[in-house]
Design a protein around this motif. Structure first.
Motif, short mmCIF file in Angstrom:
data_model
loop_
_atom_site.label_atom_id
_atom_site.label_comp_id
_atom_site.label_asym_id
_atom_site.label_seq_id
_atom_site.Cartn_x
_atom_site.Cartn_y
_atom_site.Cartn_z
N ASN A 121 27.37 38.44 40.07
CA ASN A 121 28.10 37.21 39.75
C ASN A 121 27.30 36.00 40.17
O ASN A 121 26.47 36.07 41.07
CB ASN A 121 29.47 37.22 40.45
CG ASN A 121 30.42 38.19 39.78
OD1 ASN A 121 30.82 37.99 38.64
ND2 ASN A 121 30.74 39.28 40.46
N TYR A 151 36.51 25.51 38.69
CA TYR A 151 36.42 26.82 39.36
C TYR A 151 34.99 27.17 39.75
O TYR A 151 34.68 28.33 40.02
CB TYR A 151 37.03 27.92 38.47
CG TYR A 151 36.39 28.09 37.11
CD1 TYR A 151 36.70 27.21 36.09
CD2 TYR A 151 35.50 29.12 36.86
CE1 TYR A 151 36.11 27.36 34.84
CE2 TYR A 151 34.91 29.27 35.62
CZ TYR A 151 35.22 28.38 34.62
OH TYR A 151 34.64 28.52 33.39
N GLY A 152 34.12 26.17 39.81
CA GLY A 152 32.75 26.48 40.24
C GLY A 152 31.93 25.23 40.45
O GLY A 152 32.33 24.12 40.06
N ASN A 205 35.15 38.55 35.95
CA ASN A 205 35.07 37.64 34.79
C ASN A 205 36.41 37.48 34.08
O ASN A 205 36.82 36.35 33.74
CB ASN A 205 34.06 38.17 33.77
CG ASN A 205 32.64 38.07 34.28
OD1 ASN A 205 32.38 37.41 35.28
ND2 ASN A 205 31.72 38.72 33.60
N HIS A 253 40.06 29.69 42.71
CA HIS A 253 39.03 30.45 43.43
C HIS A 253 39.56 31.86 43.70
O HIS A 253 40.39 32.06 44.60
CB HIS A 253 38.70 29.75 44.75
CG HIS A 253 37.40 30.18 45.36
ND1 HIS A 253 37.01 31.49 45.40
CD2 HIS A 253 36.39 29.47 45.93
CE1 HIS A 253 35.82 31.58 45.98
NE2 HIS A 253 35.42 30.37 46.31
N LEU A 254 39.09 32.82 42.93
CA LEU A 254 39.54 34.21 43.08
C LEU A 254 39.28 34.72 44.50
O LEU A 254 40.05 35.52 45.03
CB LEU A 254 38.79 35.08 42.04
CG LEU A 254 39.08 36.57 42.02
CD1 LEU A 254 40.56 36.85 41.76
CD2 LEU A 254 38.22 37.27 40.96
N PRO A 296 33.15 25.02 35.36
CA PRO A 296 32.48 25.79 36.41
C PRO A 296 31.26 25.04 36.98
O PRO A 296 30.48 25.62 37.71
CB PRO A 296 32.00 27.03 35.65
CG PRO A 296 31.70 26.51 34.28
CD PRO A 296 32.58 25.31 34.04
N ALA A 328 28.28 25.20 39.71
CA ALA A 328 26.98 25.71 39.27
C ALA A 328 25.89 24.65 39.40
O ALA A 328 24.71 24.98 39.54
CB ALA A 328 27.07 26.21 37.83
N THR A 347 39.32 35.88 36.28
CA THR A 347 39.09 34.43 36.39
C THR A 347 39.42 33.74 35.08
O THR A 347 40.17 32.75 35.03
CB THR A 347 37.61 34.17 36.77
OG1 THR A 347 37.36 34.81 38.02
CG2 THR A 347 37.32 32.68 36.89
N GLY A 360 29.04 35.35 31.94
CA GLY A 360 30.06 36.36 32.18
C GLY A 360 31.47 35.83 31.98
O GLY A 360 32.23 36.31 31.12
N VAL A 361 31.86 34.83 32.77
CA VAL A 361 33.21 34.27 32.64
C VAL A 361 33.37 33.60 31.28
O VAL A 361 34.41 33.72 30.63
CB VAL A 361 33.49 33.25 33.77
CG1 VAL A 361 34.84 32.57 33.56
CG2 VAL A 361 33.46 33.93 35.13
N1 LIG Z 1 36.36 30.31 41.15
C1 LIG Z 1 36.26 31.59 40.87
O1 LIG Z 1 37.08 32.39 41.29
C2 LIG Z 1 35.12 32.05 40.02
C3 LIG Z 1 35.00 33.40 39.67
C4 LIG Z 1 33.93 33.79 38.85
C5 LIG Z 1 33.01 32.85 38.44
N2 LIG Z 1 33.16 31.56 38.82
C6 LIG Z 1 32.21 30.52 38.37
O2 LIG Z 1 32.08 30.62 36.97
C7 LIG Z 1 30.76 30.27 36.58
C8 LIG Z 1 30.18 31.40 35.76
O3 LIG Z 1 29.96 32.52 36.58
P1 LIG Z 1 29.33 33.87 36.01
O4 LIG Z 1 29.23 34.79 37.15
O5 LIG Z 1 30.05 34.27 34.78
O6 LIG Z 1 27.86 33.42 35.65
P2 LIG Z 1 27.14 33.17 34.22
O7 LIG Z 1 27.97 32.26 33.41
O8 LIG Z 1 26.74 34.45 33.64
O9 LIG Z 1 25.90 32.33 34.76
C9 LIG Z 1 24.66 32.29 34.23
C10 LIG Z 1 24.53 31.29 33.10
O10 LIG Z 1 25.06 30.03 33.47
C11 LIG Z 1 24.34 28.97 32.80
N3 LIG Z 1 24.04 27.96 33.82
C12 LIG Z 1 24.61 26.73 33.91
N4 LIG Z 1 24.17 26.09 34.96
C13 LIG Z 1 23.29 26.89 35.58
C14 LIG Z 1 22.49 26.78 36.75
N5 LIG Z 1 22.52 25.68 37.50
N6 LIG Z 1 21.69 27.81 37.09
C15 LIG Z 1 21.66 28.93 36.34
N7 LIG Z 1 22.40 29.09 35.23
C16 LIG Z 1 23.22 28.10 34.86
C17 LIG Z 1 23.13 29.62 32.17
O11 LIG Z 1 23.35 29.70 30.77
P3 LIG Z 1 23.27 28.42 29.80
O12 LIG Z 1 22.50 27.38 30.54
O13 LIG Z 1 22.59 28.91 28.59
O14 LIG Z 1 24.70 28.05 29.59
C18 LIG Z 1 23.10 31.03 32.74
O15 LIG Z 1 22.60 31.98 31.82
C19 LIG Z 1 30.02 29.96 37.89
O16 LIG Z 1 30.11 28.58 38.16
C20 LIG Z 1 30.81 30.72 38.91
O17 LIG Z 1 30.65 30.25 40.22
C21 LIG Z 1 34.19 31.14 39.59
#
Ligand SMILES: NC(=O)c1ccc[n+]([C@@H]2O[C@H](COP(=O)([O-])OP(=O)(O)OC[C@H]3O[C@@H](n4cnc5c(N)ncnc54)[C@H](OP(=O)(O)O)[C@@H]3O)[C@@H](O)[C@H]2O)c1
Length: 407
Positions: free
Chosen positions: A96, A292-293, A179, A334-335, A270, A295, A182, A207-208
């Motif tokens: 994640n 929720y993030g 994913n 926030h999960l 996010p 990034a 969330t 993912g999400v």
């Molecule tokens: N609050 C919660 O409970 C919770 C739970 C799960 C995930 N989340 C949040 O949801 C978001 C997505 O999580 P995920 O695990 O599914 O990851 P993900 O979306 O698979 O993350 C990777 C992708 O994000 C994009 N990206 C945007 N900004 C970036 C950065 N600064 N560095 C690297 N990649 C970046 C990139 O694609 P592109 O640039 O092509 O878009 C990259 O391929 C994250 O912010 C995560 O913290 C929150």
């Protein structure tokens, strides 16, 4: 990827129902032997019958090199879970975005290192403690925990496991819980998405994001704006995004307004920092932003103080009176802080499994990497290459060690 043999333990005393424990007595560290150094760790010869298993361990905060593959040893041939716990032979784990933040010391829900990361995994139950009626030995399960799941064998409270539905692979199962829980909760519990509405999904190919786009389509006639790198736009359209936007070369606010001058009904945020403000301003009256993030904190392999300062400086802030005048809502999700809400999470998982079984959602696995290649797996996400979920497996996949998958 190196193997290292220092004795390590997970969180010394994780709160109940949170982190996965080593599959034997969690209060005492088990001796850990380096590969090829049997019986040397801890200065004592481990029990001859003790089963050895591999674990990924975050040894300190920093770059990729801080994640090591270690070999640990059980006191006996099999794990012996306590009452209410089960032990699982892990077959696949989810990577994640929070794991990248955690490596840099930017995720507060991870116990301090040395610690085995990993919030989700899938595998087969190999032992059940007293009083556990389900799951049973032999059942295939998905597991959710605050940390500790990037290990070949894990022991967790039984109520942190969910039976895998018929037809689901271990890789899909490792891409399911974080994913989809969330995405479901931000879209439906907070976002209250309804037919004929519009949504802005950032990181829509991740993912999400992929999960959210699929879930949007369980509601009639939803217009989905999705941001991602241009190379991913075909995949976005295939998954159901109505309007892909390349946020790297265009101003996504302008792009949304060209198509929908009034903005959107729901923004999934996010990113944090100035993007939260942009998202809020894009909302129509009665619109909801769910943040929720953060990034935007992640700009490279190590903690970037400038990015942190910029993100926090631009942190969105609003008061109740302003919200009242604007007819908008802001929610935070926030999960990681819902780990004691067992019934709530279980009810969401039940709904998601039903949607999976009806063929309405299907985890998109980007790539599968053996534990030895955890650095490559992390790079794939950090370098913005993944489309869907990056999965880790204790054993090397049979076909090829690390290639992207079609599903
Ligand atoms: N609050 C919660 O409970 C919770 C739970 C799960 C995930 N989340 C949040 O949801 C978001 C997505 O999580 P995920 O695990 O599914 O990851 P993900 O979306 O698979 O993350 C990777 C992708 O994000 C994009 N990206 C945007 N900004 C970036 C950065 N600064 N560095 C690297 N990649 C970046 C990139 O694609 P592109 O640039 O092509 O878009 C990259 O391929 C994250 O912010 C995560 O913290 C929150």
């Amino acid at each position: 990827m190196s193997e290292e043999g220092a004795a390590v333990g997970d969180a010394a005393s994780p709160p109940p129902g949170a982190a996965a424990s080593p599959p034997s007595a969690p209060a005492e560290e088990q001796p850990v032997a380096a590969a090829g150094e049997e019986g040397k760790a801890g200065g004592e010869a481990p029990a001859a019958e003790g089963r050895r298993y591999r674990a990924l361990v975050l040894t300190g905060f920093g770059g990729y090199e801080k994640v090591k593959l270690q070999t640990r040893q059980l006191p006996g041939a099999q794990p012996s879970p306590a009452a209410g716990q089960v032990s699982v032979q892990v077959r696949a784990c989810g990577l994640n975005f929070a794991d990248l933040l955690a490596r840099q010391g930017l995720y507060e829900r991870l116990p301090p290192p040395p610690v085995s990361p990993g919030m989700e995994a899938a595998g087969t139950v190999v032992a059940a403690g007293e009083g556990v009626a389900s799951p049973k030995v032999g059942d295939k399960v998905m597991v959710l925990a605050r940390s500790g799941l990037w290990q070949e064998v894990v022991t967790v409270p039984a109520n942190q496991t969910f039976l895998m539905p018929e037809g689901m692979s271990f890789e899909e199962a490792a891409a399911f819980l974080v994913n989809y829980i969330t995405a479901y909760m931000v879209l439906f519990d907070f976002g209250n998405l309804r037919s004929n509405q519009s949504v802005l999904v950032h990181m829509a190919a991740g993912g999400v994001g992929t999960a959210a786009v699929q879930l949007c389509q369980t509601v009639e006639n939803v217009t989905i704006f999705g941001t991602a790198s241009a190379s991913k736009h075909d995949a976005l359209r295939e998954n159901g995004v109505t309007h892909p936007i390349d946020y790297r070369t265009a101003d996504y606010v302008e792009e949304v307004r060209k198509i929908s001058p009034k903005g959107v009904d729901v923004v999934l945020d996010p990113l944090g920092g100035s993007d939260t403000t942009k998202g809020f301003n894009l909302l129509k009256p009665m619109g909801k932003l769910v943040t929720y993030g953060v990034a935007n904190l992640l700009t490279g392999q190590r903690k970037n103080l400038m990015a942190m300062a910029k993100t926090w400086w631009n942190q969105f802030s609003i008061n109740a009176l302003q919200l009242l005048h604007l007819n908008k809502a802001v929610c935070g999700y926030h999960l990681g802080y819902l780990d004691e809400e067992v019934e709530l999470i279980s009810s969401v998982v039940t709904k998601l499994i039903a949607l999976y079984s009806q063929g309405k959602i299907k985890p998109k696995v980007d790539s599968v990497w053996p534990f030895e290649q955890v650095v490559d797996a992390m790079k794939r996400m950090q370098e913005k290459k993944n489309i869907g979920k990056v999965v880790l497996v204790p054993e090397a996949p049979q076909k090829d060690e690390s290639k992207t998958t079609e599903n």
